[in-house]
Design an enzyme around this catalytic site. Structure first.
Site, PDB file in Angstrom:
ATOM      1  N   ASP A  76     -25.995  29.802 -23.019  1.00  8.48           N
ATOM      2  CA  ASP A  76     -26.792  29.463 -21.845  1.00  8.48           C
ATOM      3  C   ASP A  76     -27.633  30.644 -21.366  1.00  8.48           C
ATOM      4  O   ASP A  76     -27.342  31.801 -21.671  1.00  8.48           O
ATOM      5  CB  ASP A  76     -25.914  28.946 -20.710  1.00  8.48           C
ATOM      6  CG  ASP A  76     -24.871  29.966 -20.245  1.00  8.48           C
ATOM      7  OD1 ASP A  76     -24.303  30.671 -21.108  1.00  8.48           O
ATOM      8  OD2 ASP A  76     -24.634  30.060 -19.030  1.00  8.48           O
ATOM      9  N   GLU A 141     -21.615  31.072 -19.468  1.00  6.99           N
ATOM     10  CA  GLU A 141     -21.346  32.450 -19.063  1.00  6.99           C
ATOM     11  C   GLU A 141     -22.163  32.829 -17.836  1.00  6.99           C
ATOM     12  O   GLU A 141     -21.687  33.572 -16.970  1.00  6.99           O
ATOM     13  CB  GLU A 141     -21.670  33.402 -20.223  1.00  6.99           C
ATOM     14  CG  GLU A 141     -21.227  34.844 -20.006  1.00  6.99           C
ATOM     15  CD  GLU A 141     -22.218  35.696 -19.221  1.00  6.99           C
ATOM     16  OE1 GLU A 141     -21.831  36.778 -18.748  1.00  6.99           O
ATOM     17  OE2 GLU A 141     -23.395  35.278 -19.086  1.00  6.99           O
TER      18      GLU A 141
END
Length: 395
Positions: A76, A141
Site C-alpha cells: 500500500d 502498513e
C-alpha cells in the site's frame, strides 16, 4: 535500447494504485503472482483479515530446516494531492535524467521489486542458497499494519515460515551514506479532552474548555521545545533519538459566539527505546491534572517499549550484513527509525530485523509530493541486494 527488466517491472508495479484508504489489492496480487510465475517460484496468498491479502513468494533452500530469511515489503501507499504533483502520481513517468516519479517510488515498491529482481538474477546465475527465502508483500502498513503484518505475524502460517531474520524498509539518505535501522520509536497518539463551562461568547465564564486546552497545549509544546533543543545541541543525535511531539488535531465548538462544553486536542508522540514510558505517561496525566477539572487523556495508540535488533558480534546476522556492506565500500549509518514500520511486529516475535532501503544521494520524499527515485539508484540498490541476500541466506 530496451529498458532493463527490473525497471520495467518497477514502473508496472508503481502504476497499480494501491492507495489508502480502502485499498483494493486484487490487481497488486495478480501482478505479484505474475512475478512469481516469471521466477518459476511458488506463491501463496494468506488472508488473516478479510480483504487484506498477504502474498508470499518462496525460494526453497538446499537446507530448508534452517531458519529462513524474510524479505518483507508493503503493497500500500499513502494518498496523493494531485494538484501538487508535476507528474501523474500513478504514471511512473521517467524524465530525461532517469528519475521515475510515482507514489511508492521510495516507500516502498522499489524494495519489493529489488527483492524480486535480485532473486531473478541469482537464479539465472545458477546460485544455490542454503536457507529458504520468503518474499512477503503485506497490506496496510501505511495505516499502522495491524491488519497486515500485525495480524499475520500471530498466525501459525507465519510461525511455520521459521523466520530467522528479516529485511524491511528503511529510508533514503541525501548524502553518500546508507542508513540501516535497528529499532523504532513507540507511537503514542493521544486526544486530550478538555471539558468546561459553556455559555454565550460575550461573557467571561470561569473554567472554560478553551482555558484548559491552552494549558495543555503549552505543556506539550514546552516539552516539544526541550526535545528540539536537545536534538539541535547534541552532535550525533538523529530524529529517532528524541521524543517528537506534534499537535495534529483540534476538535470542538459549534459556532463563534458559543463557548463549547468540550474541546479536544490531539498529539502525535514518538518515543525512542530509551524513553521511560512510565515517566512520559505521568507527564501526560500530570498535565491533564494541572489543566483543571474535567481534563483527561484518551489514547488512540499507546505502544509498549520498542524491541531492538543488536548491531554487534552477538548477532551473527548483523556480522554478515556488515561484512557485505564493508566489502562493497558502503558508508553506513545506524539509526532508530523515526516513524513506524512492520519491522516492529517482527522484532516483537524475537526475530532480528533490519530496516534498509539502499537509496543514497537521494532526497527523502516518502509521503511527499513528486516522490521519485532515479533509475541508476534503483539499479545500484538491486546490485547491493544481489550481494546481500545470498550472504545472509548462506550464513
Amino acid at each position: 535500447m530496451a529498458e532493463h527488466i527490473a525497471v520495467k517491472n518497477f514502473r508496472e508495479y508503481l502504476r497499480i494504485p494501491t492507495v489508502q484508504p480502502n485499498v483494493n489489492y486484487d490487481s497488486c496480487v495478480e501482478f505479484l503472482k505474475k512475478m512469481a510465475k516469471s521466477l518459476d517460484l511458488p506463491c501463496k496468498v494468506y488472508e488473516p483479515v478479510r480483504n487484506k491479502p498477504i502474498v508470499v513468494i518462496t525460494w526453497v533452500g538446499t537446507n530448508p530446516n534452517q531458519p529462513t530469511l524474510l524479505l518483507n515489503s508493503h503493497m500500500d501507499v499513502v494518498p496523493v494531492f494531485r494538484e501538487k504533483w508535476t507528474h501523474d502520481p500513478f504514471g511512473a513517468e521517467k524524465d530525461a535524467n532517469g528519475n521515475i516519479y510515482a507514489r511508492g517510488a521510495q516507500d516502498m515498491k522499489c524494495v519489493g521489486i529489488q527483492y524480486i529482481e535480485a532473486i531473478r538474477r541469482l537464479k539465472e546465475k545458477g546460485v544455490k542458497l542454503n536457507r529458504t527465502i520468503h518474499m512477503s508483500f503485506v497490506p496496510d502498513e501505511e495505516i499502522g499494519g495491524e491488519d497486515g503484518m500485525g495480524a499475520w505475524s500471530q498466525t501459525e502460517d507465519f510461525k511455520e515460515l521459521n523466520v530467522g531474520c528479516a529485511l524491511d524498509e528503511g529510508m533514503a539518505s541525501p548524502d553518500e551514506t546508507y542508513v540501516v535501522f535497528y529499532a523504532e520509536r513507540s507511537i503514542w497518539q493521544v486526544h486530550i479532552h478538555c471539558t468546561g463551562t459553556p455559555g454565550h461568547g460575550s461573557l467571561l465564564f470561569p473554567d472554560t474548555a478553551g482555558e484548559k486546552m491552552r494549558r495543555v497545549i503549552d505543556a506539550f509544546m514546552d516539552y516539544r521545545s526541550k526535545q528540539k533543543q536537545k536534538l539541535e545541541s547534541t552532535p550525533g543525535l538523529t530524529i529517532g533519538d528524541v521524543v517528537t511531539v506534534n499537535l495534529t488535531r483540534v476538535k470542538g465548538g459549534v459556532q463563534n459566539n458559543v463557548v463549547p462544553p468540550e474541546l479536544v486536542v490531539g498529539f502525535d508522540c514518538r518515543l525512542p527505546p530509551s524513553t521511560d514510558l512510565e515517566e512520559f505517561d505521568k507527564f501526560i496525566n500530570d498535565t491533564c491534572k494541572a489543566a483543571g477539572k474535567g481534563v483527561y487523556p484518551e489514547f488512540q495508540q499507546k505502544q509498549t517499549a520498542s524491541d531492538i535488533t543488536k548491531l554487534d558480534n552477538s548477532n551473527p546476522w548483523w556480522v554478515t550484513f556488515k561484512d557485505v556492506t564493508d566489502g562493497l565500500g558502503m558508508k553506513m549509518k545506524h539509526a532508530i527509525f523515526p516513524g513506524g514500520t512492520d519491522s516492529r511486529f517482527v522484532r516483537m516475535m524475537g526475530i532480528p530485523a533490519f530496516g534498509f532501503s539502499p537509496m543514497n544521494k537521494t532526497p527523502v520524499l516518502l509521503h511527499d509530493h513528486d516522490e521519485f527515485l532515479s533509475e541508476s539508484t534503483f539499479l545500484t540498490g538491486l546490485d547491493i541486494y544481489v550481494k546481500l541476500i545470498p550472504a545472509l541466506a548462506n550464513s
